[in-house]
Structures are given as C-alpha cells and as structure tokens.
Design a protein around this motif. Structure first.
Motif, PDB file in Angstrom:
ATOM      1  N   VAL A  10     -61.645  12.504 -24.996  1.00  0.00           N
ATOM      2  CA  VAL A  10     -60.467  12.006 -24.279  1.00  0.00           C
ATOM      3  C   VAL A  10     -59.491  11.436 -25.299  1.00  0.00           C
ATOM      4  O   VAL A  10     -59.855  10.621 -26.135  1.00  0.00           O
ATOM      5  N   VAL A  51     -59.977  15.792 -22.141  1.00  0.00           N
ATOM      6  CA  VAL A  51     -59.139  15.114 -21.156  1.00  0.00           C
ATOM      7  C   VAL A  51     -57.937  14.520 -21.877  1.00  0.00           C
ATOM      8  O   VAL A  51     -58.089  13.832 -22.891  1.00  0.00           O
ATOM      9  N   TRP A  53     -53.201  13.998 -21.708  1.00  0.00           N
ATOM     10  CA  TRP A  53     -51.881  14.198 -21.109  1.00  0.00           C
ATOM     11  C   TRP A  53     -51.258  15.474 -21.676  1.00  0.00           C
ATOM     12  O   TRP A  53     -51.291  15.701 -22.893  1.00  0.00           O
ATOM     13  N   HIS A  73     -58.558  19.273 -19.201  1.00  0.00           N
ATOM     14  CA  HIS A  73     -58.368  18.549 -17.944  1.00  0.00           C
ATOM     15  C   HIS A  73     -57.146  17.646 -18.088  1.00  0.00           C
ATOM     16  O   HIS A  73     -57.228  16.565 -18.672  1.00  0.00           O
ATOM     17  N   VAL A  75     -54.195  14.939 -17.459  1.00  0.00           N
ATOM     18  CA  VAL A  75     -53.952  13.692 -16.741  1.00  0.00           C
ATOM     19  C   VAL A  75     -52.451  13.611 -16.480  1.00  0.00           C
ATOM     20  O   VAL A  75     -51.648  13.666 -17.409  1.00  0.00           O
ATOM     21  N   LYS A  76     -52.074  13.472 -15.241  1.00  0.00           N
ATOM     22  CA  LYS A  76     -50.660  13.445 -14.866  1.00  0.00           C
ATOM     23  C   LYS A  76     -50.092  12.042 -15.038  1.00  0.00           C
ATOM     24  O   LYS A  76     -50.667  11.063 -14.561  1.00  0.00           O
ATOM     25  N   ASP A  81     -44.903   5.678 -16.012  1.00  0.00           N
ATOM     26  CA  ASP A  81     -46.104   5.557 -16.850  1.00  0.00           C
ATOM     27  C   ASP A  81     -45.759   5.774 -18.311  1.00  0.00           C
ATOM     28  O   ASP A  81     -46.161   5.003 -19.186  1.00  0.00           O
ATOM     29  N   LYS A 121     -56.434   5.579 -15.236  1.00  0.00           N
ATOM     30  CA  LYS A 121     -56.300   6.995 -14.876  1.00  0.00           C
ATOM     31  C   LYS A 121     -57.135   7.875 -15.800  1.00  0.00           C
ATOM     32  O   LYS A 121     -57.834   8.795 -15.350  1.00  0.00           O
ATOM     33  N   PHE A 122     -57.035   7.615 -17.099  1.00  0.00           N
ATOM     34  CA  PHE A 122     -57.805   8.411 -18.059  1.00  0.00           C
ATOM     35  C   PHE A 122     -59.303   8.226 -17.832  1.00  0.00           C
ATOM     36  O   PHE A 122     -60.075   9.194 -17.850  1.00  0.00           O
ATOM     37  N   GLU A 124     -60.914   7.328 -15.117  1.00  0.00           N
ATOM     38  CA  GLU A 124     -61.354   7.961 -13.867  1.00  0.00           C
ATOM     39  C   GLU A 124     -61.465   9.473 -14.030  1.00  0.00           C
ATOM     40  O   GLU A 124     -62.393  10.097 -13.494  1.00  0.00           O
ATOM     41  N   ALA A 125     -60.539  10.068 -14.800  1.00  0.00           N
ATOM     42  CA  ALA A 125     -60.622  11.508 -15.048  1.00  0.00           C
ATOM     43  C   ALA A 125     -61.881  11.849 -15.838  1.00  0.00           C
ATOM     44  O   ALA A 125     -62.566  12.841 -15.545  1.00  0.00           O
TER      45      ALA A 125
END
Length: 487
Positions: A10, A51, A53, A73, A75-76, A81, A121-122, A124-125
C-alpha cells in the motif's frame, strides 16, 4: 472484492498514471520507478495486490490486473481529500518537518482531519483485499497512520512500514501537535524500516519521550545494523509496546534496479554533446523541482565559478532537469521562480547566441533519455539540503560502471553513507559546493586514476546492494519480526 491476497503493498500512488479525457473516458499507462521495480517481482511471485491512489480526483477505475498478474486496487480521493491530505498535511506539514524545517511547517487542524480520514480509507481498502494472515507492506510518510488502523481492523496481518524520507530528531518531531497519534500509527507495524541508522535512532529516542507511546526497548541504538548492506538477519532493536507487542526497528538503505541501467549508445551521447556545443565538461542535475533539492545553490555555485574564471563558459555547461512537482503549493512556486530567474541571469551573463551555459528542462524525461544524459555527463551534481536516500545518485553511478565520471554529493543525502567515492559537499556552504565541483573536474582531467578508483568504489556498492537486496532484506526481517511480535 474477495480477500485473497497473501501479499499487499500500500502506497500513496499506484504504479500507473491515469489520465481522464474530456469525454469521461480514461487511459492508464505504467509509471515505473525505484519502488515499483523493487516490489514488482515480489508482487508477481505472490500474485499480490498494490493498493494506492490512481492520481485523479473524484474518479477511480475498478480494480484490475496488470499484464504480469498484479492486482491494482485504486483508492478514490475527492478534491477535498487531495487538498487536505496530500497538498496540506503530507506536503506542507510532514514534508518540511521531516526535512529539518527547511521551510516552516503549517499545523492545520482541518488538514490533520483529512489526513486521518484518508489513512482510514487506505487501511479499509487493505483490510478488504488481504487474505487471512497476509503480509502487508505500507510505504512512506503519507500513510503513517495506516499500520495502527490496520492493527485494529485486522490483527491477524503481518504489517511492515517503511519511511522513504528522513526521520527528524525528537526535538523537531515533538513540535507536531498530533505526535502521539502519528507514533502510535507507526507502532501498529511489526517492523518499522528507515534508510539510515540515524533515522532509526531518532525514532527509537522519540518513542521513549512521547507520552502514550513509550514502551520498553531491547537493543541499544548503537547496536543497530544496516540491513541490506551488512546482509545480517538480526533486527537492530525492538520496542515493547504498551499492548505487549514487539515492534522491530531497523535500517534498510533502498537502491535501484541495476539491470535497467547501462551506457547509452555512443552515437546518442555524441549527438547530445554536439547539441550542447561539445563542451569539455558537462555538469548534470536531475531533480524534482523541490526546495529541499538545492537546485538554486548549485546554479549559484556554477555562476560564481564562471565569474571567478575557475570554469570557462566556452568549455563548460550545466544541464539541469527539473521535474514539475506540487506546483500548487506556495513554496514550490517560489522555488521554481528562483531557479528559472537564476538560469536566465547566468545565461544572460555568460552565454552567447546559440550557446547557453545552462540548459534547463522543466519536464519529466523518460528513462531512455535520462540514460543518455547520465552517460554524457562528466560530473553529476546531487546537492540536496536533506534527502532520505536520492536514487538519482545511484542511477548515475550505475551508468558509469566503467569508472568514468564523477559524483558531487551532498553529505546530507542518505546516499552519502554508502557512496564513499563521491565528492561530498555541504550544500549550505557555496564554497564547499564550488570546491568539490572544481576537485571533481581537476581529478577527471589531471588525476584520472584517482577519479576512476572513486567511481569504481561507488559502482561496486551500487551493484552489490541493489533494490532486490533492499526488498528481500526488509521482508526477511519482517518475517522474523512478525514471529517475535508476541514474544
């Protein structure tokens, strides 16, 4: 998405660039870099997941696999943000704080809230895509809270964290109003890695001082080893956290994929030198346009050497590539203005029609073009005020395995601890920068055996400690740390 990935990386950015077109469609292209080349083989081996952006706001593609089977994957992030988390807290608060206050950090509560929300957010992804007992490797300062959040969401995970920028002294770090939360976030990992022993020592000392995070320590800072250089498996130190976990702390100097570098073709180098006016000495700088990189200072040093007659404007040129960076942030706009003003002034004073003494490019260049620049440059100038490592220095060295060329390197770059053959300078002292520029040129022209020995020493270090050594050393130690986490 099914949580089926046994190895997850990530990072703030995915290893791709996403471009949104006016009709709403988008295209995706690879964005290779040192981190990508170091982690890609591991991800491919495990069919792992990255994971991050995708680089656009308010839109993100569905997860997809690369040609080599790596799952990306996205992340939006919203525009809010991006402004608060990235431009704000990451790059106007943490970046200057971690680079020894070269500019004053801004402590903004709204930015901190955005930073917390985006780190959630990161995390949780990652929790969503990670298989039971998976290994997760969290990268860099934008995601300092992710290990701690993940520890709560998924206590089964083996979590590593690596910081790619310097870690400041405790006295500086304690300025941060949210210091306890940041340190607790980092201590959610099983292993915390840094480039240099000094960075690890700073972190160890900080955890003894910050209320709410201190635990007992095993191993003293002066016992820390440098993993990936000494090739040892033993961790340098453990922190026993209040929740009775052992968190490993170590130094792991990152490097490059040396297989991607080598001399450019002779014809392409000759063509470039011809375009530059066939100078006797070609200086080169390749940097993001960042106030920490010391670009203005090297331009001033070059100008003063021309002014004093130590360099002949008919025989020396400086080629500076300044990659655009964070251009909506005030300090970055000021840095660009100062650099470009200096370029114009120097060319106005010492250039002539069709023959500037400074060739300046404000754009990114593909690796193939950088190879030509590296091969053509007699002297590489890497003069940051502070840098975690600086892989450009190592890329230049990798391009000069034959021992040609010279590297003028800031003593405050992490690479200075490894590249013993560099001409080390103090970027805060123009006389030091000038002295080492002149010394490098003198050795190349008058003492070539010495210059070649210095570059060969650098080359041996880079080729024997490449990015694969870095990645494997960290992951080996993470496995060991995970096994000892509850010891």
């Amino acid at each position: 998405m099914e949580a089926s990935n046994s190895f997850v990386v990530v990072a703030n950015r995915l290893p791709v660039d996403m471009t949104v077109h006016p009709d709403g469609s988008y295209s995706i292209s690879p964005s290779p870099g040192g981190l990508v080349t170091g982690l890609s083989p591991v991800l491919e081996q495990h069919r792992g997941c990255w994971v991050g952006w995708p680089g656009t706001v308010d839109v993100a593609p569905e997860p997809f696999r690369t040609d080599t089977g790596v799952l990306l994957h996205p992340v939006k992030l919203t525009s809010s943000d991006f402004e608060g988390f990235y431009e704000g807290f990451s790059n106007a608060t943490l970046w200057p704080l971690f680079h020894d206050l070269i500019v004053q950090p801004v402590y903004n509560t709204d930015w901190w809230q955005a930073f917390r929300e985006v780190n959630l957010k990161f995390a949780e992804a990652v929790a969503q895509v990670s298989a039971p007992n998976a290994t997760v490797w969290v990268q860099d300062y934008q995601l300092l809270l992710v290990p701690g959040i993940l520890r709560q969401l998924r206590p089964d995970l083996k979590i590593g964290f690596f910081l790619h920028i310097p870690f400041p002294s405790p006295d500086l770090f304690r300025q941060l109003p949210w210091r306890e939360e940041i340190v607790r976030g980092m201590l959610g990992a099983d292993l915390v890695g840094f480039h240099l022993i000094q960075n690890a020592e700073n972190f160890l000392a900080l955890t003894k001082q910050v209320a709410g995070t201190a635990g007992s320590h095993t191993g003293q800072p002066d016992e820390l080893e440098v993993h990936g250089t000494a090739k040892v498996r033993e961790l340098g130190a453990y922190i026993r956290t209040p929740d009775a976990r052992n968190v490993g702390v170590g130094a792991f100097p990152i490097s490059i994929d040396v297989s991607a570098f080598g001399k450019a073709s002779k014809s392409s180098v000759l063509n470039l030198l011809n375009d530059l006016g066939n100078p006797e000495t070609t200086f080169l700088g390749v940097d993001r346009l960042d106030y920490t990189k010391g670009i203005l200072q090297r331009l001033l040093a070059f100008e003063q050497l021309l002014e004093a007659g130590a360099l002949d404007p008919e025989k020396a040129v400086l080629l500076q590539v300044a990659t655009p960076s964070r251009e909506r942030i005030d300090h970055y706009r000021v840095s660009r203005s100062q650099v470009e003003e200096a370029v114009g002034r120097i060319n106005g004073r010492f250039g002539r029609m069709g023959h500037p003494v400074v060739h300046y490019l404000h754009r990114s260049l593909p690796k193939s073009e950088l190879q030509i620049l590296y091969s053509a440059a007699d002297v590489m100038l890497v003069t940051p005020f502070k840098d975690g490592m600086n892989l450009v220095a190592k890329e230049y060295v990798a391009n000069h395995r034959d021992g040609n060329g010279a590297l003028v390197l800031s003593e405050f770059a992490g690479a200075a601890a490894e590249l013993s053959g560099a001409y080390l300078c103090n970027p805060f002292d123009l006389e030091s920068v000038k002295r080492q520029m002149v010394a490098a040129v003198y050795d190349l022209r008058q003492n070539p055996a010495s210059a070649r020995a210095r570059m060969l020493a650098n080359s041996e270090q880079v080729y024997s400690h490449d990015v694969n050594v870095w990645a494997n050393s960290f992951l080996d130690c993470l496995k060991e740390a995970g096994e000892n986490a509850k010891a």
